[in-house]
Design a protein around this motif. Structure first.
Motif, PDB file in Angstrom:
ATOM      1  N   TRP A 161      42.679  39.336  47.231  1.00  0.00           N
ATOM      2  CA  TRP A 161      43.138  39.230  45.850  1.00  0.00           C
ATOM      3  C   TRP A 161      44.662  39.221  45.743  1.00  0.00           C
ATOM      4  O   TRP A 161      45.209  38.537  44.871  1.00  0.00           O
ATOM      5  CB  TRP A 161      42.507  40.337  45.003  1.00  0.00           C
ATOM      6  CG  TRP A 161      41.049  40.067  44.833  1.00  0.00           C
ATOM      7  CD1 TRP A 161      40.023  40.559  45.599  1.00  0.00           C
ATOM      8  CD2 TRP A 161      40.449  39.173  43.892  1.00  0.00           C
ATOM      9  NE1 TRP A 161      38.817  40.034  45.182  1.00  0.00           N
ATOM     10  CE2 TRP A 161      39.053  39.193  44.134  1.00  0.00           C
ATOM     11  CE3 TRP A 161      40.949  38.374  42.871  1.00  0.00           C
ATOM     12  CZ2 TRP A 161      38.150  38.427  43.392  1.00  0.00           C
ATOM     13  CZ3 TRP A 161      40.059  37.607  42.119  1.00  0.00           C
ATOM     14  CH2 TRP A 161      38.683  37.640  42.379  1.00  0.00           C
ATOM     15  N   ARG A 164      45.435  35.641  46.881  1.00  0.00           N
ATOM     16  CA  ARG A 164      45.084  34.685  45.822  1.00  0.00           C
ATOM     17  C   ARG A 164      46.157  34.671  44.738  1.00  0.00           C
ATOM     18  O   ARG A 164      46.520  33.594  44.229  1.00  0.00           O
ATOM     19  CB  ARG A 164      43.726  35.064  45.215  1.00  0.00           C
ATOM     20  CG  ARG A 164      43.301  34.176  44.051  1.00  0.00           C
ATOM     21  CD  ARG A 164      41.960  34.629  43.495  1.00  0.00           C
ATOM     22  NE  ARG A 164      41.560  33.815  42.344  1.00  0.00           N
ATOM     23  CZ  ARG A 164      41.927  34.048  41.089  1.00  0.00           C
ATOM     24  NH1 ARG A 164      42.726  35.107  40.826  1.00  0.00           N
ATOM     25  NH2 ARG A 164      41.539  33.270  40.104  1.00  0.00           N
ATOM     26  N   GLU A 270      46.346  45.245  45.554  1.00  0.00           N
ATOM     27  CA  GLU A 270      45.056  44.682  45.966  1.00  0.00           C
ATOM     28  C   GLU A 270      43.911  45.383  45.244  1.00  0.00           C
ATOM     29  O   GLU A 270      42.990  44.743  44.726  1.00  0.00           O
ATOM     30  CB  GLU A 270      44.870  44.819  47.476  1.00  0.00           C
ATOM     31  CG  GLU A 270      43.530  44.333  48.008  1.00  0.00           C
ATOM     32  CD  GLU A 270      43.403  42.824  48.020  1.00  0.00           C
ATOM     33  OE1 GLU A 270      42.249  42.334  47.968  1.00  0.00           O
ATOM     34  OE2 GLU A 270      44.438  42.134  48.071  1.00  0.00           O
ATOM     35  N   GLU A 273      44.174  44.582  41.317  1.00  0.00           N
ATOM     36  CA  GLU A 273      43.885  43.168  41.032  1.00  0.00           C
ATOM     37  C   GLU A 273      42.424  42.831  41.290  1.00  0.00           C
ATOM     38  O   GLU A 273      41.793  42.127  40.496  1.00  0.00           O
ATOM     39  CB  GLU A 273      44.793  42.274  41.888  1.00  0.00           C
ATOM     40  CG  GLU A 273      44.603  40.787  41.689  1.00  0.00           C
ATOM     41  CD  GLU A 273      45.157  40.253  40.386  1.00  0.00           C
ATOM     42  OE1 GLU A 273      45.133  39.025  40.193  1.00  0.00           O
ATOM     43  OE2 GLU A 273      45.619  41.068  39.557  1.00  0.00           O
ATOM     44  N   SER A 274      41.864  43.327  42.383  1.00  0.00           N
ATOM     45  CA  SER A 274      40.467  43.016  42.698  1.00  0.00           C
ATOM     46  C   SER A 274      39.530  43.629  41.669  1.00  0.00           C
ATOM     47  O   SER A 274      38.606  42.965  41.180  1.00  0.00           O
ATOM     48  CB  SER A 274      40.113  43.500  44.097  1.00  0.00           C
ATOM     49  OG  SER A 274      40.221  44.910  44.214  1.00  0.00           O
ATOM     50  N   LYS A 277      39.974  41.690  38.220  1.00  0.00           N
ATOM     51  CA  LYS A 277      39.484  40.316  38.201  1.00  0.00           C
ATOM     52  C   LYS A 277      37.982  40.243  38.453  1.00  0.00           C
ATOM     53  O   LYS A 277      37.278  39.439  37.825  1.00  0.00           O
ATOM     54  CB  LYS A 277      40.244  39.480  39.233  1.00  0.00           C
ATOM     55  CG  LYS A 277      41.702  39.243  38.864  1.00  0.00           C
ATOM     56  CD  LYS A 277      41.809  38.410  37.598  1.00  0.00           C
ATOM     57  CE  LYS A 277      43.248  38.193  37.143  1.00  0.00           C
ATOM     58  NZ  LYS A 277      44.065  37.436  38.086  1.00  0.00           N
ATOM     59  N   LYS A 296      35.066  41.572  46.552  1.00  0.00           N
ATOM     60  CA  LYS A 296      36.372  41.872  47.138  1.00  0.00           C
ATOM     61  C   LYS A 296      36.738  40.897  48.252  1.00  0.00           C
ATOM     62  O   LYS A 296      37.915  40.754  48.595  1.00  0.00           O
ATOM     63  CB  LYS A 296      36.407  43.299  47.669  1.00  0.00           C
ATOM     64  CG  LYS A 296      36.416  44.356  46.573  1.00  0.00           C
ATOM     65  CD  LYS A 296      36.573  45.747  47.150  1.00  0.00           C
ATOM     66  CE  LYS A 296      36.658  46.784  46.028  1.00  0.00           C
ATOM     67  NZ  LYS A 296      36.843  48.161  46.571  1.00  0.00           N
ATOM     68  N   THR A 299      35.514  34.693  46.242  1.00  0.00           N
ATOM     69  CA  THR A 299      35.487  34.280  44.838  1.00  0.00           C
ATOM     70  C   THR A 299      34.170  33.561  44.549  1.00  0.00           C
ATOM     71  O   THR A 299      33.507  33.053  45.466  1.00  0.00           O
ATOM     72  CB  THR A 299      36.675  33.361  44.510  1.00  0.00           C
ATOM     73  OG1 THR A 299      36.649  32.216  45.372  1.00  0.00           O
ATOM     74  CG2 THR A 299      37.991  34.095  44.666  1.00  0.00           C
TER      75      THR A 299
END
Length: 334
Positions: A161, A164, A270, A273-274, A277, A296, A299
């Motif tokens: 993440w 990304r 990380e 954000e993970s 999202k 994790k 996607t």
């Protein structure tokens, strides 16, 4: 094949034990013929006529040589009138209008591939990127004006993440400047290289992707998805054009950036954000169409595209077995 005989069901979208058996024995002309028709019918879903090399590489369920494909197409009178050709590209009978579009798409692909290589070099230098592969329409050499440049990215385990987020920064900068329409549409980590869904559409996506960076990771991914080789047994190696599109990363710079990203702030980002999202993307009302789950290490992906393609493909196979085409075959062989 007798003039009145229907084509047998060629194959469904999932690997079967019978496909493994085909790999172990010499394929008959009848098997190759059925596979040729299935392969051309699948590509017709994308308005994409194919040359002999492409038919061989993506031949459904039959391992053979390119010479076998060329011979069977010739001696079968274009598979009993079910195919047409301009001498280079082949399509289903009655669909020769799509051949002219293939030439213009091929010209466009040459320019877009140069752009894709420049972008892949940038992506390869992003911390924790372990593979960059060209995917989508350009990887299939079927890109039209306005199409995105699709990329399949693999990251280091536990770093997906944050990586990304950096890739999306590149996408944002491109949108503000050169507008190449970068679309990093799928991310996996090295801990999730095995794909859960085993079907014809996914097999094609894997076999036609063009690894531009991280060949060792690409090889691991193909090994962990050996089921693809049962569906497309002639496409076990990267596409030929991968050789001229490979890029490398500036290892010292990338290593230093990765060290920075593994500090406590990077680890904190990380996690935040993970969690943020994954919760957002997996909520029922976020997407208009069904998606696979975001995790994790992976996607999600839209489900309906593969469903649509395989439905259209099966409809074309049914049409190839219709009495109308059997009548055409009788006229050709009389």
């Amino acid at each position: 094949m007798s003039p009145t005989e229907k084509l047998p069901p060629i194959m469904n979208s999932r690997p079967q034990s019978s496909l493994t058996a085909l790999d172990q024995t010499a394929s008959t002309d009848a098997q190759i013929e059925q596979a040729i028709l299935s392969t051309v019918a699948y590509r017709d879903c994308f308005d994409f006529p194919v040359n002999l090399g492409e038919i061989h590489r993506f031949l459904h369920g039959v391992r053979c040589t390119p010479q076998d494909v060329a011979r069977v197409i010739s001696v079968s009178n274009l598979c009993h009138g079910r195919l047409e050709t301009d001498g280079l590209y082949h399509c289903l009978a009655g669909r020769n209008a799509i051949i002219s579009g293939r030439y213009s798409r091929e010209t466009r692909a040459q320019s877009r591939l140069k752009t894709a290589r420049k972008i892949a070099r940038v992506l390869a230098n992003i911390p924790h990127i372990r593979m960059v592969a060209l995917s989508g329409s350009l990887a299939a050499r079927n890109s039209t004006k306005g199409d995105d440049l699709d990329f399949f990215c693999v990251t280091e385990q536990g770093k997906l993440w944050r990586t990304r987020a950096l890739v999306l920064c590149v996408k944002l900068m491109d949108a503000k400047t050169t507008r190449n329409k970068i679309c990093p549409n799928f991310f996996l980590s090295t801990a999730a290289l095995s794909l859960d869904t085993q079907r014809m559409y996914i097999a094609h996506e894997v076999a036609q992707m063009v690894p531009m960076y991280g060949l060792d990771t690409y090889a691991r991914m193909r090994t962990q998805n050996a089921w693809v080789d049962a569906i497309l047994p002639n496409a076990t190696q990267p596409p030929d054009m991968a050789e001229g599109l490979r890029v490398s990363a500036r290892s010292p710079v990338k290593t230093a950036l990765e060290w920075v990203m593994q500090t406590p702030p990077g680890t904190w980002f990380e996690r935040v954000e993970s969690e943020r999202k994954i919760r957002r993307f997996n909520s029922e009302d976020f997407y208009d169409t069904p998606h696979t789950q975001f995790t994790k290490e992976r996607t999600g992906q839209r489900k309906f595209i593969g469903d649509w393609v395989e439905t259209e493909w099966q409809a074309r196979l049914a049409e190839l077995q219709s009495p109308k085409l059997a009548h055409r075959e009788r006229k050709l062989e009389s």
